[in-house]
Each structure stands twice: as C-alpha cells, then as structure tokens.
Design an enzyme around this catalytic site. Structure first.
Site, short mmCIF file in Angstrom:
data_model
loop_
_atom_site.label_atom_id
_atom_site.label_comp_id
_atom_site.label_asym_id
_atom_site.label_seq_id
_atom_site.Cartn_x
_atom_site.Cartn_y
_atom_site.Cartn_z
N ARG A 91 -7.51 -5.92 1.26
CA ARG A 91 -7.98 -5.46 2.72
C ARG A 91 -9.23 -5.60 2.92
O ARG A 91 -9.69 -5.51 3.99
CB ARG A 91 -7.20 -4.16 2.97
CG ARG A 91 -5.68 -3.96 2.89
CD ARG A 91 -5.13 -2.70 3.37
NE ARG A 91 -5.22 -2.47 4.58
CZ ARG A 91 -6.38 -1.41 5.23
NH1 ARG A 91 -6.95 -0.93 4.45
NH2 ARG A 91 -6.32 -1.28 6.51
N CYS A 135 -12.63 -14.32 -9.11
CA CYS A 135 -13.70 -15.27 -8.85
C CYS A 135 -13.85 -15.59 -7.72
O CYS A 135 -13.60 -16.71 -7.22
CB CYS A 135 -13.03 -16.55 -9.76
SG CYS A 135 -12.98 -16.37 -11.34
N GLU A 136 -14.17 -14.59 -6.85
CA GLU A 136 -14.61 -14.67 -5.57
C GLU A 136 -15.59 -13.81 -4.81
O GLU A 136 -15.49 -12.58 -5.57
CB GLU A 136 -13.31 -14.24 -4.54
CG GLU A 136 -12.05 -15.10 -4.63
CD GLU A 136 -12.29 -16.33 -3.81
OE1 GLU A 136 -12.92 -16.31 -2.63
OE2 GLU A 136 -11.60 -17.31 -4.40
N GLY A 164 1.93 1.72 14.30
CA GLY A 164 0.52 1.49 14.58
C GLY A 164 -0.42 2.65 14.38
O GLY A 164 -1.55 2.68 14.91
N TYR A 185 -10.05 -7.46 6.00
CA TYR A 185 -10.61 -6.78 7.32
C TYR A 185 -11.89 -6.00 7.21
O TYR A 185 -12.13 -5.23 8.07
CB TYR A 185 -9.55 -5.69 7.71
CG TYR A 185 -8.08 -6.07 7.58
CD1 TYR A 185 -7.44 -7.14 8.71
CD2 TYR A 185 -7.02 -5.37 6.84
CE1 TYR A 185 -5.88 -7.33 8.43
CE2 TYR A 185 -6.09 -5.61 6.63
CZ TYR A 185 -5.25 -6.58 7.47
OH TYR A 185 -4.07 -6.80 7.19
N PRO A 187 6.62 3.80 12.40
CA PRO A 187 5.47 3.97 11.63
C PRO A 187 5.74 3.33 10.30
O PRO A 187 6.65 3.49 9.72
CB PRO A 187 5.40 5.62 11.51
CG PRO A 187 6.79 6.09 11.61
CD PRO A 187 7.31 4.95 12.59
N GLY A 188 4.56 2.92 9.84
CA GLY A 188 4.52 1.94 8.45
C GLY A 188 3.32 2.85 7.71
O GLY A 188 3.49 3.44 6.73
#
Ligand code: PLP
Length: 432
Positions: free
Chosen positions: A331, A362-363, A249, A335, A292-293
């Site tokens: 993302r 189409c958004e 994180g 978020y 960790p990622g």
C-alpha cells in the site's frame, strides 16, 4: 491508546491483540505474520448491521466487500454475523462457496467479468450480479438464457460525485472505468435495454464512490443523485427500482491524525437523505445495501515483523529493515499510505524516534512508511504495523519469490492459524 480497540499493552510492556501477547505470537508462528482479532471483526459487522436497524428500520443488508480480506475463515465469520458478501472474481466466489457462504447473499461486482466467471456465478446461484456496462448486459442475457435461468441484476452507476480521496481509489466520477454514466444518458439507455430482456431482471442500482473516505457529505450527495435517477426511471419507464446499493468506502484510522466519522453517524445521515428524497419524489423507500470492506477487516489486523539491519544515514534518515515489505503490504508503494508503528516489546514507551521502515525487496519504493514515529528500536526487535487487516494479505504477492506470510486469528486470549505460511515448494507449485 492505540488506533484500534483490540490493541493494548500488558504488564510486560508488550503489545497485545485480542488479549494475546504479540511477542509470543511472533515466537510461536514466526515473522512476518498477519494477526487478526475475531472479536473486533464481529464487533465491526454488528455495528454496521445495528446502524441499519436503528436508522432504517432494518430494511437493508450489509455486504462485506471480501476483496479487503478474503479467505474461508473470514467468509465463515461474516456468514455467521448475517452479512452478505461482495465478490469480484471467480476466485472470491469459489472461496466463499468452499466456506459454505450462502450464494444468494453474494453480490458479484467487477467492470470486466469474463464469460467463465459469469458461467460460474450462474451455476453457483449468486444472488445479484452488478452489471457494469452494456456489453456485459448482453452477454449475461445470452448466457442466462442458455442456462435457462433468470438473474437479478443491479446496474453500477457513476453518480458523478467526487469523493475527496486518493485518485487511485476514487470511483464515482465521470472519468472512471467503473459503471454507467448518468449525464450522457448511458445509464437510462441501459435501464430501457434491460426492461426488454427476458432472463435478466433489473431490481436495483448500485454506486460506490471510492475508498478511505472521511466525510459523510459525498455519500449523502450520491444517495440523492441515485434516488433522483430512480424517480426518473419510474417516470420514463414505469419501472420500480427496489434496491439501492450505496457502496462502501468508509475511512478508517491508520494514524492518530485520521478522523473518520463514526459509522453510525453515516447511516443516520444517509437514511435521513433517503427518506426525505423519497418523500419529495413520491417514490417508495428502497431496500438499502451498504458494502464496507476496509472498515470491517482493517482495524482488526496487524502485521508483525522482525527488524534486521538498521542504517542510520546522518542528516538524511534512518532505515529500519524488516523481514517483509511490499510483498505483504504494497500500500505504501501504491498510494504512499500511512501506518502507525509500534515496537512490540516496548509498546507502552514514549515515541522518541522517527524512522523509515523498509522492506527486503529489490525496489527502492519498497517501504512500509516514511518518517514513522516510534519507540526506541534495535536490531532483532519485533515491530507491529497497525491496521493492516484490509488490503494487505489480499494484495500480497510473491515478488522476489517471497512466500506469503501466515494469517493467525486471535480470539479471547487464544490463537489459531487460519491461513498457512507459504512454503518454498508452494512457490514452484505451478512451475513446469
Ligand atoms: C472495494 C469496494 C467496496 C469496499 O470498499 P472499502 O473501502 O473497503 O469499504 C465496496 N463496494 C465496491 C463495489 C467495491 O469495489
């Protein structure tokens, strides 16, 4: 001058990654294109390992959270760097197995592992299963018994720590779908249940308080809570918990205003808390795991796009449309995450404009960023979105039947494809 060390500007005023000209990469491989720098990935792995060596006598393991970016080449690199691997699905286990990743260094997470996934994990000999709930504990015992195996487990605990981050990536608080609660006695109940079972061996506890966290304090707090629980377990059951997994994180720099603490500082302070708490509680110092990622893969990657149309709506905003969008980077849609944008062919110029980078789906929510400051930008330009190495390719979709871009790895001035671009045939591969 950029948020990631692997980025620079060459004498043509072009953005480079790992010493490779991004304009040349876009010409050679097409766009959209994910580019990752191997040197940066390896450096990040080593830095985390080094921090455990320096501050905790090497009594720990760094496991890369492969959900950030999982593919065979990434697994190979992480294996070579001596890290463990977090996996959260049969697909991630399979990818790692196919890359030759040692199964005993895999940690299997998830809040609802299916019986098929558990069977696969048992069969491949995954080193640790991080058990999320009592239903899973029972299922695992039954399946391990049938397979005549003993499995080492950790329990996922909700330490009740509220990390100050986006609510969708906050996981340590009571109101979370992940793990066992301490306050209600649920976690202690699970420990006592596990102690009675023959085919599961409880060796550790795990917590993961969220993602993209900038302060060290919630991590210190979580470590303290977990050690108190380890002492309480010892007192009530006589059981020694040998492993403490403190999760991942760690926040990264997406935009210059982000100010993550140096990771070395994290280990220094958390080790101190662990040592002090153990001394105070009269328990042995556990083996520590950190996961960790984002902080390993994120800063090592960028995405290259080609600009199509530019729409200037006077007194409103300027939309710059690219040949990718939420299908390769969801993302912002998820978020409202922020990114830094660089016009690859004018990388060293001053930023004179503020634009909104729009995808081709189409958004209306299909944006990469709003009000991004950038160099002068024209139709046909190659632009780079920075720090996209984590949770971009791994979150990509085929919405609007858009093929996923290729991933290119650069190293010491050379480039190679590590994931091929999807073709139109790939899109109908499973259609009947
Ligand atoms: C997602 C996740 C991680 C990695 O989080 P990052 O923010 O990418 O470092 C680590 N552990 C668990 C259990 C996770 O779910």
């Amino acid at each position: 001058m950029f948020i990631s060390e692997c980025l620079s500007v060459n004498d043509k005023n072009h953005l480079t990654i790992g010493g490779v000209d991004t304009i040349e990469l876009a010409e050679k491989y097409g766009t959209p294109l994910y580019v990752m720098d191997e040197g940066q990935i390896r450096k990040n792995c080593r830095m985390f390992r080094h921090s455990i060596d320096s501050y905790y006598g090497g009594k720990g393991l760094v496991t890369y959270a492969s959900k950030a970016f999982s593919c065979k080449e990434m697994c190979r690199i992480v294996a070579e760097e001596g890290l463990g691997l977090d996996v959260v699905s049969a697909g991630e286990i399979y990818t790692a197995v196919q890359a030759g990743f040692p199964a005993d260094r895999m940690f299997f997470h998830g809040n609802n592992k299916t019986p098929q996934e558990i069977a696969y994990a048992l069969e491949t000999g995954v080193g640790r299963i991080v058990v999320d709930n009592l239903t899973e504990l029972e299922l695992l015992e039954k399946m391990a018994c049938a397979a005549e195996k003993t499995v080492k487990i950790l329990f996922r605990i909700k330490p009740g720590v509220d990390a100050h981050t986006h609510s969708f990536v906050r996981t340590g608080q009571i109101d979370s779908k992940f793990g066992l609660a301490l306050e209600t006695g649920e976690a202690m109940e699970a420990v006592k249940q596990a102690a009675k079972l023959k085919n599961v061996e409880l060796v550790g506890l795990h917590c993961h308080i969220g993602s993209q966290i900038f302060d060290i304090e919630p991590f210190e707090h979580a470590a303290e809570v977990m050690l108190n629980f380890i002492a309480q377990i010892k007192e009530e059951t006589g059981l020694t918990i040998q492993e403490l997994d403190l999760g991942g994180g760690f926040g990264i720099k997406y935009v210059p205003e982000n100010d993550p603490v140096p990771y070395d500082g994290y280990m220094e302070r958390v080790s101190e808390v662990v040592k002090k708490s153990c001394q105070k509680l009269g328990i042995e110092q556990p083996f520590i795991i950190i996961e960790p990622g984002r902080s390993i893969a994120g800063p090592a990657g960028i995405t290259l796009y080609k600009v199509g149309s530019i729409k200037n709506i006077p007194n409103v905003r300027t939309y710059v449309a690219i040949d990718g969008g939420m299908t390769d980077n969801p993302r912002y849609a998820l978020y409202q995450s922020e990114y830094e944008l660089v016009v690859a062919g004018r990388a060293g110029d001053a930023r004179t404009q503020s634009i909104t980078l729009a995808g081709k789906c189409c958004e209306s929510g299909d944006l990469i960023g709003k009000d991004m400051s950038t160099q002068e930008i024209q139709e046909g330009d190659i632009v780079a979105v920075l720090a996209t190495g984590a949770y971009n390719y791994s979150m990509a979709s085929n919405y609007n039947r858009i093929p996923r871009p290729a991933v290119v790895m650069v190293k010491d001035g050379a480039s190679r494809i590590i994931i091929k671009r999807e073709s139109l045939e790939d899109l109908i591969r499973n259609d009947i």
